[in-house]
Design a protein around this motif. Structure first.
Motif, PDB file in Angstrom:
ATOM      1  N   UNK A 273       0.898  -1.239   0.074  1.00 27.26           N
ATOM      2  CA  UNK A 273       0.116  -0.022  -0.133  1.00 27.26           C
ATOM      3  C   UNK A 273       0.871   1.169  -0.056  1.00 27.26           C
ATOM      4  N   UNK A 274       1.959   1.209   0.806  1.00 30.39           N
ATOM      5  CA  UNK A 274       2.989   2.411   0.946  1.00 30.39           C
ATOM      6  C   UNK A 274       3.522   2.683  -0.255  1.00 30.39           C
ATOM      7  N   UNK A 275       3.939   1.480  -1.291  1.00 31.34           N
ATOM      8  CA  UNK A 275       4.603   1.526  -2.441  1.00 31.34           C
ATOM      9  C   UNK A 275       3.477   2.217  -3.392  1.00 31.34           C
ATOM     10  N   UNK A 276       2.341   1.978  -3.343  1.00 31.19           N
ATOM     11  CA  UNK A 276       1.239   2.538  -4.399  1.00 31.19           C
ATOM     12  C   UNK A 276       1.238   3.765  -4.070  1.00 31.19           C
ATOM     13  N   UNK A 277       1.307   4.217  -2.692  1.00 30.45           N
ATOM     14  CA  UNK A 277       1.163   5.755  -2.547  1.00 30.45           C
ATOM     15  C   UNK A 277       2.158   6.501  -2.936  1.00 30.45           C
ATOM     16  N   UNK A 278       3.504   5.802  -3.099  1.00 33.77           N
ATOM     17  CA  UNK A 278       4.441   6.538  -3.088  1.00 33.77           C
ATOM     18  C   UNK A 278       4.781   6.715  -4.802  1.00 33.77           C
ATOM     19  N   UNK A 279       4.481   5.460  -5.498  1.00 31.01           N
ATOM     20  CA  UNK A 279       4.142   5.676  -6.970  1.00 31.01           C
ATOM     21  C   UNK A 279       3.391   6.781  -7.528  1.00 31.01           C
ATOM     22  N   UNK A 280       2.302   6.852  -6.690  1.00 29.62           N
ATOM     23  CA  UNK A 280       1.316   8.032  -6.952  1.00 29.62           C
ATOM     24  C   UNK A 280       1.996   9.498  -6.683  1.00 29.62           C
ATOM     25  N   UNK A 281       2.857   9.618  -5.861  1.00 27.74           N
ATOM     26  CA  UNK A 281       3.627  10.829  -5.493  1.00 27.74           C
ATOM     27  C   UNK A 281       4.639  11.090  -6.584  1.00 27.74           C
ATOM     28  N   UNK A 282       5.347   9.872  -6.939  1.00 33.13           N
ATOM     29  CA  UNK A 282       6.348   9.829  -8.266  1.00 33.13           C
ATOM     30  C   UNK A 282       5.771  10.448  -9.200  1.00 33.13           C
TER      31      UNK A 282
ATOM     32  N   UNK B 169       3.155  12.313  -9.362  1.00 32.71           N
ATOM     33  CA  UNK B 169       2.750  13.903  -9.189  1.00 32.71           C
ATOM     34  C   UNK B 169       4.066  14.580  -9.619  1.00 32.71           C
ATOM     35  N   UNK B 170       5.108  14.240  -8.929  1.00 30.60           N
ATOM     36  CA  UNK B 170       6.332  14.842  -9.307  1.00 30.60           C
ATOM     37  C   UNK B 170       6.763  14.952 -10.731  1.00 30.60           C
ATOM     38  N   UNK B 171       6.467  13.586 -11.403  1.00 31.03           N
ATOM     39  CA  UNK B 171       6.854  13.660 -12.819  1.00 31.03           C
ATOM     40  C   UNK B 171       6.118  14.714 -13.545  1.00 31.03           C
ATOM     41  N   UNK B 172       4.757  14.489 -13.342  1.00 27.26           N
ATOM     42  CA  UNK B 172       3.955  15.821 -13.956  1.00 27.26           C
ATOM     43  C   UNK B 172       4.396  17.136 -13.708  1.00 27.26           C
TER      44      UNK B 172
ATOM     45  N   UNK C  22      14.086  17.620  -7.021  1.00 28.50           N
ATOM     46  CA  UNK C  22      14.707  17.026  -5.726  1.00 28.50           C
ATOM     47  C   UNK C  22      13.530  15.805  -5.017  1.00 28.50           C
ATOM     48  N   UNK C  23      12.421  16.648  -5.208  1.00 26.95           N
ATOM     49  CA  UNK C  23      11.128  15.917  -4.773  1.00 26.95           C
ATOM     50  C   UNK C  23      10.993  14.483  -5.538  1.00 26.95           C
ATOM     51  N   UNK C  24      11.051  14.572  -6.789  1.00 18.44           N
ATOM     52  CA  UNK C  24      10.863  13.459  -7.633  1.00 18.44           C
ATOM     53  C   UNK C  24      12.019  12.205  -7.104  1.00 18.44           C
ATOM     54  N   UNK C  25      13.266  12.815  -7.089  1.00 15.83           N
ATOM     55  CA  UNK C  25      14.336  12.039  -6.771  1.00 15.83           C
ATOM     56  C   UNK C  25      13.985  11.448  -5.568  1.00 15.83           C
ATOM     57  N   UNK C  26      13.731  12.149  -4.378  1.00 16.99           N
ATOM     58  CA  UNK C  26      13.417  11.485  -3.064  1.00 16.99           C
ATOM     59  C   UNK C  26      12.254  10.281  -2.983  1.00 16.99           C
ATOM     60  N   UNK C  27      11.169  10.760  -3.854  1.00 18.00           N
ATOM     61  CA  UNK C  27      10.106   9.919  -3.814  1.00 18.00           C
ATOM     62  C   UNK C  27      10.722   8.654  -4.727  1.00 18.00           C
ATOM     63  N   UNK C  28      11.416   8.669  -5.784  1.00 15.97           N
ATOM     64  CA  UNK C  28      11.707   7.512  -6.410  1.00 15.97           C
ATOM     65  C   UNK C  28      12.497   6.838  -5.749  1.00 15.97           C
ATOM     66  N   UNK C  29      13.592   7.360  -4.659  1.00 12.82           N
ATOM     67  CA  UNK C  29      14.535   6.464  -4.048  1.00 12.82           C
ATOM     68  C   UNK C  29      13.399   5.674  -2.812  1.00 12.82           C
ATOM     69  N   UNK C  30      12.803   6.778  -2.184  1.00 12.92           N
ATOM     70  CA  UNK C  30      11.830   5.913  -1.385  1.00 12.92           C
ATOM     71  C   UNK C  30      11.159   4.787  -1.667  1.00 12.92           C
TER      72      UNK C  30
END
Length: 396
Positions: free
Chosen positions: A90-99, A101-104, A153-161
């Protein structure tokens, strides 16, 4: 004309093989003899004595009990790991959505930069109609650039997380798979032991079954006699403690010049000095009330109520009624609380059995316990000496 005599030799008589029938009979006799000798050489295995069957069945039940605890441990671990895996996924799915958003956001900035043509700041200054407007626009673009950098920075952080959580999820899934394999193996082990025990019992004759029942009655009687001996010992010790406490109160009253009165005693009874109204005694009362209500319900391995129980499932459910959460297995329950000697047992204490700690019961007093014994039996009261005691604990 004279007839000449024939000089031919007379034919020799050909002997026929008439003894064939005799030889066949002898051969059959030899085969029969060899067959008899073979049968004599490999006699059927003697049927084991009832006492041996009893020992074998008891050992199989004990082994099944140990395998049951392994099953319970794997089942509890599997449930916990499944919850962890679900949370991680579930956490991975949420972080994928944040990624996403950052990509958009990065895409929007890239498109804006493309539309502006990427003109150098100096050229923009000289081509501007209003120099002041240029400086205002340049300041705005500076803020836009800061937002772009933050978006990167947000994109890279979300991607690493997300990558880290994904790796955790994969590892947890591997652990879950291993635990489920252990669960399946333990289940098969239990079923194999129980099937072998039932097979041994099914081959007994009616007379042998009666003999086995007699051995069980004798074993129960010996265990009950030991329980009564412990009860007498505990009662005598409780009486001595009560007398010592009463004497101490009287001496204290003489020294102070006052009187205790008839109702001044604390009354420990058989509760080893804790007092009937103590916290532990109150909890133990709830535990035993629950356990008594389960008497007559069947033992089922891996069960923890409400219609059936195994040994540790009963103790866990009973102590939960008193607000104490015990682990699922006997191996973990024995580590909870305080170790106590058999002579110091109080109602509510847990008594563990066998060297492999594969069985547990709830002490009810007078050398007796309430427990879920084994397959084919129901929850019942029994002497704690029915099985070899490993040790005892006071859970709270």
């Amino acid at each position: 004309m004279p007839v000449l005599a024939s000089h031919r030799k007379p034919r020799a008589k050909v002997r026929t093989a008439t003894p064939a029938v005799g030889l066949t009979t002898a051969a059959l006799a030899s085969v029969t003899l060899l067959s008899t000798q073979s049968a004599t050489a490999a006699p059927a295995e003697p049927k084991p004595a009832v006492e041996e069957v009893q020992k074998k069945v008891d050992a199989l039940y004990r082994q099944a009990g140990s395998a049951t605890q392994e099953y319970n441990r794997a089942k509890a671990a599997s449930a916990a790991q499944q919850t962890k895996v679900d949370t991680l996924l579930s956490d991975v799915a949420k972080r994928a959505e944040k990624i996403n958003e950052a990509r958009r956001a990065l895409g929007a900035y890239a498109a804006a930069q493309y539309r502006s043509g990427g003109i150098a700041p100096t050229a923009t200054f000289f081509l501007a109609d209003d120099p002041q407007g240029y400086f205002d626009q340049n300041q705005l673009m500076s803020r836009v650039t800061e937002r772009q950098q933050k978006a990167v920075v947000d994109f890279r952080t979300q991607q690493a997380s997300a990558a880290k959580k994904r790796a955790e999820a994969v590892k947890s899934l591997e652990t879950l798979t291993e635990t489920q394999a252990t669960l399946a193996a333990s289940k098969k082990d239990v079923q194999t032991k129980l099937t072998e025990a039932r097979s041994l019992l099914s081959r007994l004759t009616a007379e042998e079954k009666a003999r086995l029942a007699e051995l069980e009655r004798k074993k129960e009687a010996e265990a009950k006699e030991k329980a009564e001996k412990l009860a007498r010992k505990q009662a005598a010790e409780a009486k001595q403690r009560a007398e010592a406490e009463e004497k101490a109160r009287e001496e204290a009253a003489k020294e102070s010049g006052g009187g205790t009165g008839a109702g001044s005693g604390t009354g420990t009874g058989t509760d080893s000095g804790t007092g009937a109204g103590s916290g532990y005694a109150a909890k133990a009362e709830k535990v035993l009330a629950f356990a008594r209500a389960q008497i007559g319900k069947p033992y089922v391995w891996g069960a923890s109520g409400p219609s059936s129980y195994d040994c540790s499932g009963l103790t866990q459910s009973a102590w939960r009624e008193a607000g104490v959460d015990l682990p699922r297995t006997t191996w973990d329950q024995v580590k909870v609380g305080t170790r106590v000697a058999t002579s110091d047992l109080q109602p509510g204490d847990l008594v563990f059995f066998y060297d492999d700690i594969s069985h547990v019961g709830i002490y009810k007093g007078d050398g007796m316990m309430i427990h879920a014994p084994k397959p084919g039996a129901n929850v019942r009261e029994e002497s704690i000496y029915y099985m070899p005691i490993y040790g005892s604990v006071r859970p709270a």
